[in-house]
Design a protein around this motif. Structure first.
Motif, mmCIF file in Angstrom:
data_model
loop_
_atom_site.group_PDB
_atom_site.id
_atom_site.type_symbol
_atom_site.label_atom_id
_atom_site.label_comp_id
_atom_site.label_asym_id
_atom_site.label_seq_id
_atom_site.Cartn_x
_atom_site.Cartn_y
_atom_site.Cartn_z
ATOM 1 N N TRP A 88 0.710 -1.249 0.239
ATOM 2 C CA TRP A 88 0.075 -0.008 -0.121
ATOM 3 C C TRP A 88 0.718 1.346 0.085
ATOM 4 O O TRP A 88 0.636 2.236 -0.844
ATOM 5 N N VAL A 89 2.007 1.264 0.750
ATOM 6 C CA VAL A 89 2.860 2.321 0.837
ATOM 7 C C VAL A 89 3.444 2.638 -0.491
ATOM 8 O O VAL A 89 3.703 3.709 -0.909
ATOM 9 N N ALA A 90 4.046 1.590 -1.220
ATOM 10 C CA ALA A 90 4.853 1.620 -2.227
ATOM 11 C C ALA A 90 3.785 2.210 -3.352
ATOM 12 O O ALA A 90 4.127 2.938 -4.240
ATOM 13 N N LEU A 91 2.514 1.735 -3.537
ATOM 14 C CA LEU A 91 1.537 1.937 -4.593
ATOM 15 C C LEU A 91 1.132 3.624 -4.222
ATOM 16 O O LEU A 91 1.023 4.499 -5.213
ATOM 17 N N VAL A 92 0.792 4.114 -3.185
ATOM 18 C CA VAL A 92 0.524 5.331 -2.695
ATOM 19 C C VAL A 92 1.494 6.481 -2.830
ATOM 20 O O VAL A 92 1.352 7.430 -3.287
ATOM 21 N N ASP A 93 2.771 5.819 -2.823
ATOM 22 C CA ASP A 93 3.964 6.798 -2.796
ATOM 23 C C ASP A 93 4.233 6.897 -4.319
ATOM 24 O O ASP A 93 4.738 8.112 -4.589
ATOM 25 N N THR A 94 3.773 6.215 -5.191
ATOM 26 C CA THR A 94 3.853 6.766 -6.619
ATOM 27 C C THR A 94 2.604 7.568 -7.306
ATOM 28 O O THR A 94 2.844 7.970 -8.271
ATOM 29 N N LEU A 95 1.573 7.899 -6.466
ATOM 30 C CA LEU A 95 0.704 8.678 -6.794
ATOM 31 C C LEU A 95 0.899 10.173 -6.453
ATOM 32 O O LEU A 95 1.522 10.508 -5.573
ATOM 33 N N THR A 96 0.273 10.949 -7.154
ATOM 34 C CA THR A 96 0.535 12.358 -6.994
ATOM 35 C C THR A 96 -0.713 12.624 -5.738
ATOM 36 O O THR A 96 -1.215 11.869 -5.432
ATOM 37 N N ILE A 97 -0.570 13.679 -5.190
ATOM 38 C CA ILE A 97 -1.634 14.178 -4.128
ATOM 39 C C ILE A 97 -2.818 14.484 -4.747
ATOM 40 O O ILE A 97 -3.758 13.862 -4.108
ATOM 41 N N ILE A 130 -9.286 1.795 0.865
ATOM 42 C CA ILE A 130 -10.293 1.165 1.541
ATOM 43 C C ILE A 130 -10.100 -0.556 1.520
ATOM 44 O O ILE A 130 -10.193 -1.119 2.703
ATOM 45 N N PRO A 131 -10.050 -1.121 0.074
ATOM 46 C CA PRO A 131 -9.947 -2.397 0.030
ATOM 47 C C PRO A 131 -8.687 -3.131 0.771
ATOM 48 O O PRO A 131 -8.747 -4.015 1.509
ATOM 49 N N PHE A 132 -7.539 -2.421 0.918
ATOM 50 C CA PHE A 132 -6.475 -2.592 1.609
ATOM 51 C C PHE A 132 -6.590 -2.650 2.959
ATOM 52 O O PHE A 132 -6.285 -3.536 3.987
ATOM 53 N N PHE A 133 -7.393 -1.688 3.562
ATOM 54 C CA PHE A 133 -7.528 -1.558 5.010
ATOM 55 C C PHE A 133 -8.602 -2.782 5.408
ATOM 56 O O PHE A 133 -8.456 -3.209 6.334
ATOM 57 N N ILE A 134 -9.467 -3.141 4.712
ATOM 58 C CA ILE A 134 -10.592 -4.060 5.065
ATOM 59 C C ILE A 134 -9.900 -5.417 5.228
ATOM 60 O O ILE A 134 -9.945 -6.190 5.997
ATOM 61 N N VAL A 135 -8.661 -5.859 4.287
ATOM 62 C CA VAL A 135 -7.855 -6.917 4.374
ATOM 63 C C VAL A 135 -7.080 -6.886 5.559
ATOM 64 O O VAL A 135 -7.278 -7.860 6.329
#
Length: 693
Positions: free
Chosen positions: A306-315, A327-332
């Motif tokens: 999740w951190v690696a994926l979010v880190d590649t995205l812009t604000i 949310i799907p990450f958090f549910i799991v």
């Protein structure tokens, strides 16, 4: 459907609702953080800012400009000044020389240990002149790059007027130059004073942090001024208000979501695994069968992904995809965490792990074979295992012989490596390492020999350092004693020839001062020798450490007032007693105070902290040095070493060494620390064990 089914169904519904609430509240937290993240250079702190002039945004606008202008007029001046080396100080050149000197002592054939340090340093400057010039030119190049960077920063600032002048060089984007007071907001440093409008700016907590250097700007011809135009200021205030509104709404959402998340998660953790509050049995499902160690690994992998994926995205993308991605990450992840909570409540957190299962089965097998007395198992192993071993050996007999030969060859090779290594070490090569792969007795022997080699190398280095310190001690003693002795001889010769009574009186006074100086040096040297030898008699007694300090400071109050020093003593409410020799302890403290009087910055504060460490009392002295402390704490502890290397002060350089020796013979510990210009001395003395009356 019976009553039990209805109760279970109702309980499951509650869990689903609470689970959903946890997810929704967590999404609210993420949403509030994402909303604030879209604000430029702002965070939740903007919510508590009263107006634009008290905001972080205002400081971020003016700080780069003020800092750049200050550096330009007070340091860089111009590109020509930098190119000529005008920004390189004596300290910079000394730093270059000190960075190259170790290379000279280790690699240069010119270095001669028998010569004095001054002669070697002179030879170093001649031999390394080219490298010193190269380092200086590189420093000039770096300064030019920083200069261009500052000019670029100023060029990019279109909505702020600025003007700076050092009497020769001028930096401005305002053709009207001095007409800054006509604008709605300005900051002017000129003619030893500053003018700030509106005055609210000075209440900004960050303002003093960024203007400390500007407050020292007291040259008559220097001026630094900045100002906002009305249009620019209106636009900045409008943007700040919009950002504050966004941040305020996000902050309210964050607080509400956080409280809701904590309460709902706590409630979910309380009811998870149970059908009702009265149900003592914990019920597990399919997910709970996953081993806990694998669960934790999966959870860590999920968070990392999740951190690696979010880190590649812009604000902006993060704000839009917060529900679709997080949310799907958090549910799991929440499902896995709840499974771990169930096992914690069931007290099977460790037992329900794959590692525990494997180890448990292995040790159970060993126990059954060797401890249970099961002859049947042993017989089966013997009857089945032995023929299998014979059969395998028979069919792969050449391979078995080859393996045995290979194993023997490796052992002989390891032995020869150790033998050759010992020969090299015996010949004096203490840097040689015996490399033996694997484990076992031979590898352990090689490791032990390497450890012995390290010890020998350390002993040799310690002996070399001791010899160097002896040489420096002799040099420093000779220098410090020869100076007053030479003066005495000179003035005695003058006294023999002089007939003028006034001149004779003047020469006698000089002789008296120099002889007293010589007596002080010899007394300190004698006391240092006695202290280090441990021949001073020690009479341990019960001493009130605070009373000792306050009484001693009262005796030296005249010196304290003369140097405008302020002493601050921090101590516990209860009295603290140490087991020490009163005279020797005060002599150590007196040496530290004498050191402070000689080298502390006039008008500064001196802190003395008394701390109860259990079995010991820690006494800490802290002061700001008037000289640059460009040597290490270990060097300061050496005899005849002073904080200011010019050796112009009246100290002998023995004070710290004497204090350390006196503390150690009282079964205490003495150490010093240097952090920039902060000098800290620490004395640890055993606490008195008798009852306090």
């Amino acid at each position: 459907m019976d009553i039990r089914s209805r109760k279970y169904s109702h309980s499951l519904t509650v869990k689903i609702i609470v689970f959903t609430l946890v997810v929704l509240f967590f999404s609210g937290i993420l949403k509030s953080i994402a909303n604030v993240s879209t604000l430029t250079d702002d965070d939740f702190g903007i919510v508590f800012e009263d107006n634009y002039f008290l905001s972080k945004s205002y400081m971020l606008e003016v700080e780069p400009i003020l800092s750049s202008l200050n550096q330009l007029v007070s340091e860089y001046k111009s590109e020509e000044n930098i190119s000529k080396g005008g920004t390189i100080s004596t300290e910079d050149m000394r730093s270059i020389e000190e960075s190259l000197y170790p290379d000279f002592t280790e690699r240069s054939k010119i270095y001669n240990p028998s010569l004095s340090e001054e002669e070697n340093f002179k030879n170093f400057k001649e031999a390394y002149a080219k490298k010193i010039d190269q380092a200086k030119n590189q420093m000039i190049t770096d300064e030019l790059k920083r200069y261009q960077g500052l000019m670029q920063t100023l060029a990019e600032k279109k909505d702020l007027l600025y003007y700076a002048n050092d009497g020769v060089n001028e930096f401005t984007n305002n053709t009207l130059k001095g007409q800054f007071k006509e604008n709605p907001s300005y900051i002017i440093y000129k003619n030893y004073k500053k003018e700030i409008y509106p005055s609210t700016i000075e209440k900004n907590k960050r303002f003093n942090w960024i203007t400390e250097d500007l407050d020292q700007l007291n040259a008559k011809n220097m001026e630094i001024s900045i100002a906002f135009t009305q249009d620019a200021l209106d636009q900045k205030i409008k943007e700040w208000k919009e950002n504050k509104s966004i941040a305020t709404n996000a902050f309210i959402l964050f607080i509400g979501s956080s409280i809701g998340f904590l309460l709902s998660f706590a409630y979910l953790a309380l009811i998870i695994g149970r059908k009702s509050f009265n149900d003592r049995e914990l019920h597990l499902n399919v997910i709970d069968k996953l081993f806990n160690d694998l669960n934790v690994l999966l959870l860590m992998a999920l968070i990392a992904s999740w951190v690696a994926l979010v880190d590649t995205l812009t604000i902006d993308v993060l704000s839009m995809l917060v529900f679709f991605l997080s949310i799907p990450f958090f549910i799991v992840a929440l499902t896995l965490v709840l499974s771990i909570i169930k096992h914690i409540k069931k007290r099977t957190l460790l037992k329900h792990t794959l590692i525990y299962l494997l180890l448990s089965n292995f040790f159970t097998f060993i126990k059954n074979v060797y401890n249970s007395g099961s002859n049947g198992v042993k017989t089966v192993l013997l009857v089945v295992g032995y023929p299998i071993a014979i059969a395998i050996t028979f069919f792969i007999f050449p391979i078995t012989i080859g393996f045995a030969a290979w194993f023997a060859y490796k052992q002989v090779k390891k032995f020869n490596a150790i033998k050759e290594g010992v020969e090299q070490i015996k010949a004096g090569d203490f840097h040689h390492r015996i490399e033996v792969d694997g484990k076992g007795e031979i590898a352990s022997l090689a490791s032990n020999i390497n450890t012995i080699t390290d010890g020998l190398k350390t002993a040799v280095n310690r002996e070399l350092k001791s010899e160097r310190m002896k040489t420096e001690l002799i040099t420093n003693v000779s220098h410090d004693i020869r100076t007053p002795l030479t003066s005495i001889i000179t003035y005695v010769d003058l006294l023999k020839k002089e007939e003028d009574p006034l001149k004779i009186q003047e020469y006698v006074e000089v002789l008296d001062r120099k002889s007293q100086r010589l007596k002080l040096l010899t007394d300190d040297l004698f006391e240092a020798a006695k202290a280090s030898s441990g021949t001073i008699p020690v009479h341990l007694e019960r001493i009130d450490i605070l009373s000792l300090l306050t009484q001693g400071l009262g005796e030296v109050n005249a010196k304290v007032e003369a140097l405008d020093l302020t002493f601050k003593i921090n101590h516990p409410k209860d009295k603290l007693y140490v087991a020490a020799d009163g005279k020797l302890l005060w002599r150590s403290v007196e040496n530290l105070l004498s050191n402070i009087f000689k080298y502390a910055l006039r008008g500064s504060r001196v802190y003395i902290d008394i701390d109860d460490m259990g079995n010991d009392i820690l006494l800490t002295f802290k002061n700001i040095s008037a000289y640059e402390l460009n040597i290490s704490a270990d060097e300061l502890m050496e005899r005849f070493k002073r904080g200011e290397e010019s050796r112009t002060s009246q100290g002998s350089g023995l004070g710290l060494s004497i204090a350390k020796s006196l503390i150690e013979i009282q079964k205490g510990q003495f150490s010093i620390q240097v952090d920039g210009d902060l000098f800290k001395a620490m004395i640890k003395i055993p606490k008195h064990n008798s009852l306090i009356s």
